[in-house]
Design a protein around this motif. Structure first.
Motif, PDB file in Angstrom:
ATOM      1  N   VAL A 282       0.855  -1.188   0.000  1.00  0.00           N
ATOM      2  CA  VAL A 282       0.000   0.000   0.000  1.00  0.00           C
ATOM      3  C   VAL A 282       0.890   1.237   0.000  1.00  0.00           C
ATOM      4  O   VAL A 282       1.799   1.348   0.826  1.00  0.00           O
TER       5      VAL A 282
ATOM      6  N   ASP B 269      -5.548   4.216   0.241  1.00  0.00           N
ATOM      7  CA  ASP B 269      -6.069   3.285   1.238  1.00  0.00           C
ATOM      8  C   ASP B 269      -5.971   1.871   0.682  1.00  0.00           C
ATOM      9  O   ASP B 269      -5.536   1.645  -0.455  1.00  0.00           O
ATOM     10  N   ALA B 270      -6.386   0.887   1.473  1.00  0.00           N
ATOM     11  CA  ALA B 270      -6.199  -0.511   1.095  1.00  0.00           C
ATOM     12  C   ALA B 270      -6.989  -0.874  -0.158  1.00  0.00           C
ATOM     13  O   ALA B 270      -6.486  -1.605  -1.022  1.00  0.00           O
TER      14      ALA B 270
ATOM     15  N   ALA C 220      -5.295   0.505  -3.225  1.00  0.00           N
ATOM     16  CA  ALA C 220      -4.107  -0.295  -3.514  1.00  0.00           C
ATOM     17  C   ALA C 220      -4.493  -1.623  -4.154  1.00  0.00           C
ATOM     18  O   ALA C 220      -3.805  -2.107  -5.068  1.00  0.00           O
TER      19      ALA C 220
END
Length: 238
Positions: free
Chosen positions: A47, A52-53, A56
Motif C-alpha cells: 500500500v 487506502d487498502a 491499492a
C-alpha cells in the motif's frame, strides 16, 4: 523521535474468483522476483502512502494482471499478520475477495512473470490442503485462498449473486450449476427449487420454455433475475 516499535509494511492480496467452463477459478500470478521467484501467488503488493487498502487493491490488480476495475463487489476478507509471513520484513496484509462473472483473460505486468486463471479444485482440496502435483503458493496465500473460497461459498447462501453468472433467460438447472461450481457439490434439488421459487424477487418467470430435454421430457420454464439481493433465511449448502 525514536520509537519502541520497529517499522512494518502494509500490503494487499486479492482472491479474485469467477466461473470458467463450469468450474470455480481464481486469478494467480507467477512471481518474477524474489522472494518466491517462480512460485504462483495471489495478485497483490504494498500500500502506497497516499492510498487506502481498497485503492491499492485495484491498482495492484491492474498492474500485475491487466484486469481493469470491474463492476463486481470487492470486499475485505481479513487481515493476515503472522510475524514470519514475509521473509523480507514484517508485512501485514489486508486480503480482499471478489466473485464476479465474465472476467477477462489476464496479462502479466510489473514484477509478474505470468498471470492466468486456475481451477480452484486443481489447487486445494475440500480440506484446504494442497493437492498432489498442485503448485505451492507463495507466502501464506494457500490459507488466504482457503478462507476466500469459504467466503464466496457463503455469499451464495445469503445473496442472489449466483444469478449474475447465467445468461438471461435461464432455467433453474442452469442456475443450480452455478451453485455446484462454487460449492463443489450441487444443492439438494428439492430444497433448491423451494428456496429459489419461494424467495420473493429471487427470479422472475417468463412465458417461455427452454429446449426439449434429451429424454424428451417437459421443457424447463425460463426465468430472469429478480430484484431481490438477499436470501433470508439462507439457502442450505449441500
Amino acid at each position: 523521535m525514536s520509537s519502541e516499535h520497529p517499522p512494518f509494511a502494509v500490503a494487499v492480496d486479492l482472491a479474485i474468483f469467477t466461473i470458467r467452463d463450469g468450474a470455480l477459478a481464481v486469478l494467480l500470478v507467477e512471481r518474477g522476483e524474489e522472494p518466491f521467484k517462480g512460485a504462483w501467488a495471489l495478485p497483490g503488493g504494498f500500500v502506497e502512502p497516499d492510498e487506502d487498502a481498497e485503492q491499492a487493491a485495484w491498482r495492484e490488480l491492474n498492474e500485475e494482471t491487466g484486469v481493469e476495475r470491474f463492476p463486481g463487489h470487492l470486499e475485505q476478507l481479513r487481515t493476515y499478520s503472522a510475524p514470519d509471513r514475509d521473509p523480507r520484513m514484517r508485512v501485514v496484509s489486508v486480503a480482499h475477495v471478489a466473485l464476479a462473472p465474465d472476467l477477462p483473460e489476464p496479462r502479466a505486468g510489473t514484477d509478474a512473470a505470468d498471470a492466468r486463471w486456475w481451477v480452484v479444485d486443481d489447487l486445494i482440496g475440500e480440506d484446504g490442503e494442497p493437492l498432489e502435483d498442485a503448485p505451492a503458493l507463495a507466502f501464506d496465500h494457500r490459507q488466504i485462498l482457503v478462507d476466500a473460497r469459504e467466503r464466496v461459498r457463503a455469499k451464495l447462501e445469503y445473496t442472489t449473486l449466483a444469478t449474475e453468472f447465467v445468461s438471461e433467460p435461464f432455467t433453474l438447472p442452469e442456475l443450480r450449476r452455478v451453485y455446484a461450481a462454487v460449492w463443489g457439490t450441487p444443492p439438494d434439488l428439492g430444497n433448491f427449487r423451494r428456496k429459489v421459487l419461494g424467495t420473493d424477487g429471487f427470479v422472475t418467470p417468463t412465458d417461455s420454455h427452454g429446449s426439449p430435454t434429451e429424454t424428451g421430457g417437459r421443457r424447463a420454464l425460463l426465468y430472469r433475475r429478480g430484484p431481490a439481493t438477499a436470501i433470508s433465511p439462507p439457502m442450505v449448502r449441500g
